[in-house]
Design a protein around this motif. Structure first.
Motif: not given
Length: 121
Positions: A16, A58, A62, A65-66, A79, A81, A84, A88, A92
């Protein structure tokens, strides 16, 4: 308008990270904000957006998960996350065009400098 991302790094698959974007130069609570990523293979890809009214959207891959969120008192976008994956891995970016609603696209007017996320064992 200034957008400054932080929080990227190297993480193992399944791990994460939380990215932050500190914003200034506009009325933060009235503006939708987005996370967009750039990979060598796919180019720019919109990841998530949150409206001025806190409605989030989203990218399908993702979702679940995000989590995108905002703290209007701190003028900061986040954000979170989780789980992962190597796919990914990307730079960003925080981005906006100062509208109030989310528009899932990559043609934004204002961008931060980006933060690198690398998912690798």
């Amino acid at each position: 308008v200034q957008l400054v991302e932080s929080g990227g790094g190297l993480v193992q698959p399944g791990g994460s990270l939380r990215l932050s974007c500190a914003a200034s130069g506009f009325t933060f609570e009235l503006v939708a904000l987005n996370w967009v990523r750039r990979t060598p293979g796919k180019g720019l890809e919109w990841v998530a957006g949150i409206s001025a009214g806190d409605i989030s959207e989203y990218l399908h891959s993702v979702k679940g998960r995000f989590t995108i969120s905002r703290d209007n008192a701190k003028n900061t976008l986040y954000l979170e996350m989780r789980s992962l994956q190597t796919d990914d891995t990307a730079v960003y970016y925080c981005a906006t065009d100062l509208r109030a609603w989310v528009s899932p696209r990559t043609g934004f007017t204002y961008w931060g400098q980006g933060t690198q996320v690398t998912v690798s064992s």
